[in-house]
Design a protein around this motif. Structure first.
Motif, PDB file in Angstrom:
ATOM      1  N   PHE A  37       1.013  -1.354   0.039  1.00 21.96           N
ATOM      2  CA  PHE A  37      -0.014  -0.194   0.204  1.00 21.96           C
ATOM      3  C   PHE A  37       1.077   1.273   0.061  1.00 21.96           C
ATOM      4  CE2 PHE A  37      -2.577  -3.356   2.130  1.00 21.96           C
ATOM      5  CZ  PHE A  37      -3.848  -3.051   1.777  1.00 21.96           C
ATOM      6  N   TYR A  39       1.978   5.192   1.580  1.00 25.47           N
ATOM      7  CA  TYR A  39       1.757   4.682   2.734  1.00 25.47           C
ATOM      8  C   TYR A  39       2.662   6.856   3.093  1.00 25.47           C
ATOM      9  CZ  TYR A  39       2.439   3.538   7.884  1.00 25.47           C
ATOM     10  OH  TYR A  39       2.957   3.509   8.960  1.00 25.47           O
ATOM     11  N   LEU A  43       0.703   8.125   0.916  1.00 25.31           N
ATOM     12  CA  LEU A  43      -0.619   8.182   0.786  1.00 25.31           C
ATOM     13  C   LEU A  43      -1.002   9.407   0.457  1.00 25.31           C
ATOM     14  CD1 LEU A  43      -2.758   6.465   0.827  1.00 25.31           C
ATOM     15  CD2 LEU A  43      -2.771   6.433   3.034  1.00 25.31           C
ATOM     16  N   VAL A 241      -4.373   2.057  -2.468  1.00 31.38           N
ATOM     17  CA  VAL A 241      -3.847   2.473  -1.185  1.00 31.38           C
ATOM     18  C   VAL A 241      -5.287   1.423  -0.840  1.00 31.38           C
ATOM     19  CG1 VAL A 241      -3.641   4.620  -2.685  1.00 31.38           C
ATOM     20  CG2 VAL A 241      -5.971   3.851  -2.699  1.00 31.38           C
ATOM     21  N   TYR A 245      -8.778   4.446   3.119  1.00 32.83           N
ATOM     22  CA  TYR A 245      -7.595   5.696   2.830  1.00 32.83           C
ATOM     23  C   TYR A 245      -8.332   6.742   3.849  1.00 32.83           C
ATOM     24  CZ  TYR A 245      -9.881   7.879  -1.023  1.00 32.83           C
ATOM     25  OH  TYR A 245     -10.865   8.902  -1.625  1.00 32.83           O
TER      26      TYR A 245
END
Length: 278
Positions: A37, A39, A43, A241, A245
């Motif tokens: 993912f 991060y 992110l 993601v 999120y």
């Protein structure tokens, strides 16, 4: 720690090299059916900017512990002419609990890198989420001990000279004490990983990042928040993601869609940059 800004051309070059590394990491994960993912700041950049935070100069991904161990085993099993995976298994003096996928024959190093016995090339940080104990007493002990290991690991290898006098005195003293006791990064990491395995539980409701500390504790997340993956645009590709999120970013940054003031848009203090042939 004094931060700085890059000129636009250098920062664009940094982004291009790191995007290449990300693409190669994604290809490796896809080929081996591994889940990662985006991060932390990466992110945030994915959601808010559909790419890099314009003034940022690094990339972060994260994996759950089981996925990371599979990734590490597969990557280290086959020699790679382009990259090396920096972990304690690969470098005995590596002093982070997260790994770095590092581009060979490049340099992207801070001034304390002269204390290291290995090169730090352009890289992506690969963080790991570990299970957190359900029992509140065990959890308290686990978090406290994890925080201590994280601090000791850094102090066992790096002496930071730009700290306030008292902090500098403490960290330098701990460096010498740990070296006298022969508690190097490799030994400390092994002890910590054995400690974390005791709490490994597929039914755990929470996971935590031992490397990222908020106040005195590592960052804690609901495990279900990393259960489902969605794809979101990042520069000219699509990346993984967590489906939740918004919850994660809100916990990390509050009103994360709000840009910080202009004077707070800074980078890491990188002192040595060598793009090599890239």
């Amino acid at each position: 720690m004094k931060l700085k800004k890059y000129d636009d051309e250098t920062l664009k070059h940094i982004h291009n090299v790191e995007l290449m590394i990300l693409k190669d990491l994604i290809s490796f994960c896809d080929e081996n059916n591994l889940t990662y993912f985006m991060y932390a700041g990466s992110l945030l950049g994915t959601i808010r900017h559909e790419g890099f935070i314009p003034w940022d100069d690094d990339l972060d991904v994260v994996m759950l512990r089981d996925e990371f161990e599979k990734f590490k085993k597969l990557f280290l099993a086959s020699p790679n002419q382009k990259y090396e995976l920096l972990t304690n298994e690969a470098e005995k003096d590596y002093f982070y609990f997260f790994a770095k996928l590092s581009l060979k024959n490049t340099h992207f190093e801070e001034k304390w890198s002269s204390q290291l016995d290995f090169d730090m090339g352009f890289n992506i940080d690969i963080f790991v989420l570990d299970d957190l104990a359900e029992n509140k007493y065990k959890r308290f002990y686990q978090l406290k001990k994890a925080y201590l290991y994280n601090r000791l690991l850094i102090m066992s290898k790096i002496r930071l000279d730009d700290l306030p006098f008292i902090s500098k005195l403490i960290t330098h003293s701990m460096y010498h004490i740990l070296n006298i006791l022969k508690l190097n990064p490799s030994k400390l990491t092994k002890k910590c990983l054995n400690f974390l395995k005791k709490y490994s539980d597929a039914n755990s409701k929470n996971v935590f990042d031992i490397s990222a500390t908020a106040k005195e504790y590592p960052l804690i997340y609901d495990k279900d928040d990393f259960k489902d993956v969605i794809q979101v645009k990042f520069e000219d590709i699509y990346v993984n993601v967590p489906k939740n999120y918004d919850k994660i970013l809100t916990e990390l940054y509050g009103d994360y869609m709000q840009l910080p003031p202009e004077e707070d848009r800074y980078n890491h203090p990188i002192d040595i940059i060598d793009f090599g042939k890239y």
